[in-house]
Scaffold this motif. Sequence first.
Motif, mmCIF file in Angstrom:
data_model
loop_
_atom_site.group_PDB
_atom_site.id
_atom_site.type_symbol
_atom_site.label_atom_id
_atom_site.label_comp_id
_atom_site.label_asym_id
_atom_site.label_seq_id
_atom_site.Cartn_x
_atom_site.Cartn_y
_atom_site.Cartn_z
ATOM 1 N N ARG A 1 11.913 5.290 1.928
ATOM 2 C CA ARG A 1 12.268 6.046 0.734
ATOM 3 C C ARG A 1 11.024 6.612 0.058
ATOM 4 N NH1 ARG A 1 17.447 5.193 -0.992
ATOM 5 N NH2 ARG A 1 18.603 3.682 0.266
ATOM 6 N N VAL A 2 11.237 7.626 -0.768
ATOM 7 C CA VAL A 2 10.158 8.264 -1.517
ATOM 8 C C VAL A 2 10.509 8.302 -2.994
ATOM 9 C CG1 VAL A 2 9.415 9.697 0.430
ATOM 10 C CG2 VAL A 2 11.113 10.589 -1.181
ATOM 11 N N ALA A 3 9.488 8.317 -3.838
ATOM 12 C CA ALA A 3 9.668 8.445 -5.284
ATOM 13 C C ALA A 3 8.731 9.537 -5.785
ATOM 14 C CB ALA A 3 9.398 7.117 -5.983
ATOM 15 N N PHE A 4 8.920 9.933 -7.044
ATOM 16 C CA PHE A 4 8.234 11.095 -7.584
ATOM 17 C C PHE A 4 7.627 10.800 -8.946
ATOM 18 C CE2 PHE A 4 11.926 12.244 -5.106
ATOM 19 C CZ PHE A 4 11.372 13.055 -4.135
ATOM 20 N N TRP A 5 6.589 11.544 -9.290
ATOM 21 C CA TRP A 5 6.012 11.477 -10.622
ATOM 22 C C TRP A 5 5.360 12.809 -10.924
ATOM 23 C CZ3 TRP A 5 0.644 9.715 -11.987
ATOM 24 C CH2 TRP A 5 -0.252 9.874 -10.939
ATOM 25 N N LYS A 6 4.507 12.833 -11.921
ATOM 26 C CA LYS A 6 3.823 14.050 -12.398
ATOM 27 C C LYS A 6 4.842 15.057 -12.887
ATOM 28 C CE LYS A 6 -0.518 13.559 -10.023
ATOM 29 N NZ LYS A 6 -1.578 14.240 -9.343
ATOM 30 N N ASP A 7 4.905 16.234 -12.278
ATOM 31 C CA ASP A 7 5.763 17.302 -12.770
ATOM 32 C C ASP A 7 7.105 17.391 -12.037
ATOM 33 O OD1 ASP A 7 4.386 18.042 -10.504
ATOM 34 O OD2 ASP A 7 3.688 19.956 -11.289
ATOM 35 N N ILE A 8 7.541 16.299 -11.443
ATOM 36 C CA ILE A 8 8.850 16.239 -10.795
ATOM 37 C C ILE A 8 9.826 15.598 -11.770
ATOM 38 C CG2 ILE A 8 10.168 15.462 -8.795
ATOM 39 C CD1 ILE A 8 7.222 17.062 -8.430
ATOM 40 N N GLU A 9 10.975 16.219 -11.959
ATOM 41 C CA GLU A 9 11.999 15.676 -12.834
ATOM 42 C C GLU A 9 13.174 15.190 -11.989
ATOM 43 O OE1 GLU A 9 14.616 16.923 -16.749
ATOM 44 O OE2 GLU A 9 13.623 18.486 -15.584
ATOM 45 N N TRP B 1 5.328 9.635 -3.635
ATOM 46 C CA TRP B 1 4.726 8.449 -3.026
ATOM 47 C C TRP B 1 5.765 7.669 -2.250
ATOM 48 C CZ3 TRP B 1 5.959 7.929 -8.260
ATOM 49 C CH2 TRP B 1 6.676 6.796 -8.620
ATOM 50 N N PHE B 2 5.247 6.878 -1.312
ATOM 51 C CA PHE B 2 6.117 6.056 -0.474
ATOM 52 C C PHE B 2 5.321 4.869 0.051
ATOM 53 C CE2 PHE B 2 4.042 9.135 2.179
ATOM 54 C CZ PHE B 2 3.798 8.503 3.386
ATOM 55 N N TYR B 3 6.042 3.875 0.510
ATOM 56 C CA TYR B 3 5.437 2.656 1.068
ATOM 57 C C TYR B 3 5.796 2.588 2.547
ATOM 58 C CZ TYR B 3 4.513 1.357 -3.715
ATOM 59 O OH TYR B 3 4.044 1.345 -5.001
ATOM 60 N N PRO B 4 4.880 2.983 3.441
ATOM 61 C CA PRO B 4 5.185 2.980 4.872
ATOM 62 C C PRO B 4 5.539 1.593 5.406
ATOM 63 C CG PRO B 4 3.052 4.020 4.459
ATOM 64 C CD PRO B 4 3.532 3.454 3.163
ATOM 65 N N ARG C 1 0.840 -1.203 0.000
ATOM 66 C CA ARG C 1 0.000 0.000 0.000
ATOM 67 C C ARG C 1 0.873 1.249 0.000
ATOM 68 N NH1 ARG C 1 -3.546 2.914 4.243
ATOM 69 N NH2 ARG C 1 -5.386 3.470 3.019
ATOM 70 N N ALA C 2 0.659 2.113 -0.984
ATOM 71 C CA ALA C 2 1.403 3.367 -1.103
ATOM 72 C C ALA C 2 0.613 4.513 -0.497
ATOM 73 C CB ALA C 2 1.693 3.667 -2.574
#
Length: 94
Positions: free
Chosen positions: A83-91, A68-71, A50-51
Amino acid sequence: MPKAVWKDIVIAESEDTVVVEGNHYFPRASLREDVLRDSDTHTTCPWKGRASYYALEHAGERSEDAVWFYPDPKDAAAMVRGRVAFWKDIEVVD
């Protein structure tokens, strides 16, 4: 060194990223706290679990659920814990 950039702002930077499915997962501690906003959004990945998400906000600009991240990731995805990851308008750039 990989950096996550949003609206010309570096929101995370670390030499210690893990790449999973083409996404850089940055250590949570590398993420700027001042731009984070809580989100009630959750999704489920069959093998990671679950994210949860954060929105980003700065200078009147907002990007919903861009982080987003997975607790509590499943065992197969232990490498993304904390850890965290990115999407949408993050480069993500090196």
